[in-house]
Motif scaffolding. Structure first.
Motif, PDB file in Angstrom:
ATOM      1  N   UNK A  26       0.826  -1.207   0.000  1.00 24.54           N
ATOM      2  CA  UNK A  26       0.000   0.000   0.000  1.00 24.54           C
ATOM      3  C   UNK A  26       0.855   1.249   0.000  1.00 24.54           C
ATOM      4  N   UNK A  27       1.920   1.236   0.766  1.00 27.41           N
ATOM      5  CA  UNK A  27       2.817   2.394   0.816  1.00 27.41           C
ATOM      6  C   UNK A  27       3.476   2.653  -0.541  1.00 27.41           C
ATOM      7  N   UNK A  28       3.715   1.575  -1.286  1.00 24.22           N
ATOM      8  CA  UNK A  28       4.341   1.695  -2.606  1.00 24.22           C
ATOM      9  C   UNK A  28       3.324   1.916  -3.724  1.00 24.22           C
ATOM     10  N   UNK A  29       2.048   1.904  -3.378  1.00 22.14           N
ATOM     11  CA  UNK A  29       1.014   2.136  -4.388  1.00 22.14           C
ATOM     12  C   UNK A  29       0.622   0.907  -5.179  1.00 22.14           C
ATOM     13  N   UNK A  30       0.929  -0.286  -4.671  1.00 18.09           N
ATOM     14  CA  UNK A  30       0.601  -1.525  -5.364  1.00 18.09           C
ATOM     15  C   UNK A  30      -0.735  -2.096  -4.865  1.00 18.09           C
ATOM     16  N   UNK A  31      -1.288  -2.995  -5.647  1.00 18.53           N
ATOM     17  CA  UNK A  31      -2.466  -3.739  -5.225  1.00 18.53           C
ATOM     18  C   UNK A  31      -2.084  -4.739  -4.130  1.00 18.53           C
ATOM     19  N   UNK A  32      -3.009  -4.989  -3.211  1.00 17.31           N
ATOM     20  CA  UNK A  32      -2.776  -6.011  -2.190  1.00 17.31           C
ATOM     21  C   UNK A  32      -2.761  -7.407  -2.785  1.00 17.31           C
ATOM     22  N   UNK A  33      -3.167  -7.524  -4.038  1.00 17.01           N
ATOM     23  CA  UNK A  33      -3.256  -8.827  -4.687  1.00 17.01           C
ATOM     24  C   UNK A  33      -2.292  -8.944  -5.862  1.00 17.01           C
ATOM     25  N   UNK A  34      -1.226  -8.157  -5.823  1.00 16.15           N
ATOM     26  CA  UNK A  34      -0.251  -8.214  -6.915  1.00 16.15           C
ATOM     27  C   UNK A  34       0.417  -9.581  -6.978  1.00 16.15           C
ATOM     28  N   UNK A  35       0.676 -10.018  -8.194  1.00 17.05           N
ATOM     29  CA  UNK A  35       1.443 -11.240  -8.419  1.00 17.05           C
ATOM     30  C   UNK A  35       2.745 -10.921  -9.153  1.00 17.05           C
ATOM     31  N   UNK A  36       2.983  -9.639  -9.363  1.00 16.72           N
ATOM     32  CA  UNK A  36       4.168  -9.192 -10.084  1.00 16.72           C
ATOM     33  C   UNK A  36       5.412  -9.387  -9.202  1.00 16.72           C
ATOM     34  N   UNK A  37       6.358 -10.175  -9.691  1.00 20.07           N
ATOM     35  CA  UNK A  37       7.527 -10.509  -8.877  1.00 20.07           C
ATOM     36  C   UNK A  37       8.371  -9.285  -8.555  1.00 20.07           C
ATOM     37  N   UNK A  38       8.464  -8.349  -9.490  1.00 21.54           N
ATOM     38  CA  UNK A  38       9.243  -7.134  -9.233  1.00 21.54           C
ATOM     39  C   UNK A  38       8.605  -6.320  -8.105  1.00 21.54           C
ATOM     40  N   UNK A  39       7.276  -6.266  -8.095  1.00 24.03           N
ATOM     41  CA  UNK A  39       6.597  -5.530  -7.029  1.00 24.03           C
ATOM     42  C   UNK A  39       6.740  -6.246  -5.690  1.00 24.03           C
ATOM     43  N   UNK A  40       6.696  -7.562  -5.703  1.00 25.95           N
ATOM     44  CA  UNK A  40       6.893  -8.314  -4.458  1.00 25.95           C
ATOM     45  C   UNK A  40       8.301  -8.089  -3.914  1.00 25.95           C
TER      46      UNK A  40
END
Length: 391
Positions: free
Chosen positions: A188-202
């Protein structure tokens, strides 16, 4: 005091006999049946502080004994069920975990003919994405995650998750000890979805948590109650319902729904496919859904009721609370967890374990170095003593 008075009022109402269960005072002789229940820690009224003891009341009115066990996270629940560590008749997982259990064919379909009190569950909590046909779950509570903070020590305005990265509060910050909730804060702090599956975002979320780690006093779950109430820690991400309980014991505590958003959840009652007593399980679920029992249970817990009929029996101060029942505007910032792919969950778990263990290697090296130095000093002292004796 108001909460206690409300609990006493509900207790008096509950003392009236339920003719649906028995005559007279409502007590029924033990039948010899047992229902095994697996629930979150500190997540049911247990008779303390003048509250109803839900499990004892169920036994009193049905004659069915309750064997009750607790867990700290959805993942612990899943692992125990998956490995066959125990058999339960009723479990109370969160939304995304229910979706996972359904997907893996681990839940039994519920016979709603045995749960007439399901009529009191509000429509907005039915047909959820995790159980779109309402085959496997009955809502128990709902709530949200936010920031609990101590106004005595945290004097700056708290509006963002970023306060958990503020070096001014180093050593006084707590963090979730489960990957899904901890990653949610960073995402959330980074502006991503709580359900992201993107490895770079993880990976980016893991880096954000690693950045926070030097400031974290402890990764924690229900020990947060003691830490926050006794002011051993000043900031913690945690569940709104639990904040309301903590605030009863420390008036300096406050709660924030962060501007970046937050997780909103539903916890629901389910029956595992290997349940030994499905009929007793459905009786238990029906009992929990009765407005009087739900009101007494959630009045004590502080969590939000998925039933208008139950809310009408609760203290108006509780049901008007912006923390327990946020406005539509506030709820518009909430996101529900979805059931993520297995590989994403594993990646998240591995990354989180790496974050928590990131300095363990250095700690080991330091410990080994200290041992080596102590041994060296001991050997040197022995040799000096031996040399003196030779003279």
């Amino acid at each position: 005091m108001k909460k206690l008075l409300s609990l006493l009022m509900i207790a008096l109402m509950l003392a009236m006999p339920f003719t649906a269960f028995a005559d007279g005072d409502g007590a029924v002789p033990l039948t010899g049946e047992v229902v095994y229940v697996y629930n979150w820690n500190m997540y049911i009224a247990d008779g303390s502080e003048g509250s109803i003891n839900v499990n004892e009341e169920f036994t009193r009115r049905t004659g069915i004994k309750v064997v009750y066990d607790i867990y700290d996270t959805n993942e612990i629940l899943y692992t125990k069920l998956k490995t066959g560590g125990a058999n339960y008749d009723v479990i109370i997982p969160s939304d995304y975990m229910i979706g996972k259990l359904i997907e893996e064919d681990m839940l039994a379909e519920i016979n709603y003919e045995n749960i007439p009190n399901y009529q009191y569950i509000d429509e907005q909590f039915k047909n959820q994405a995790y159980d779109p046909d309402n085959k496997y779950s009955v809502p128990y509570t709902w709530g949200n995650v936010g920031i609990i903070y101590n106004t005595k020590y945290v004097t700056k305005p708290v509006t963002s998750w970023s306060v958990l990265w503020d070096e001014e509060y180093a050593g006084k910050i707590l963090q979730f000890d489960n990957s899904r909730d901890a990653f949610a804060v960073a995402e959330l702090l980074l502006g991503y979805s709580l359900n992201t599956t993107d490895e770079a975002q993880l990976n980016a979320a893991a880096e954000k948590l690693a950045e926070q780690k030097p400031l974290v006093q402890e990764y924690i779950m229900d020990q947060v109650f003691s830490k926050m109430e006794h002011e051993e820690a000043w900031l913690a991400p945690y569940y709104a319902g639990d904040y309301l309980t903590m605030a009863e014991n420390n008036e300096n505590l406050a709660f924030c729904f962060p501007e970046e958003g937050f997780n909103m959840f539903i916890d629901a009652m389910c029956i595992p496919k290997n349940a030994q007593n499905k009929e007793a399980a459905e009786k238990y679920i029906n009992f929990i859904c009765s407005p009087e029992i739900m009101a007494a249970n959630l009045e004590f817990l502080g969590y939000s009721a998925p039933s208008q009929a139950a809310k009408e029996l609760m203290d108006p101060e509780t049901t008007s609370s912006e923390v327990a029942y946020p406005s539509a505007e506030t709820l518009s910032r909430g996101q529900a967890f979805n059931n993520l792919p297995t590989e994403t969950v594993q990646t998240m778990n591995d990354l989180f374990n790496n974050v928590k263990a990131s300095d363990s290697g250095w700690s080991l090296y330091i410990m080994i170095a200290v041992i080596v130095v102590v041994i060296a000093i001991g050997v040197a002292a022995y040799l000096r003593k031996k040399k003196r004796n030779n003279y």
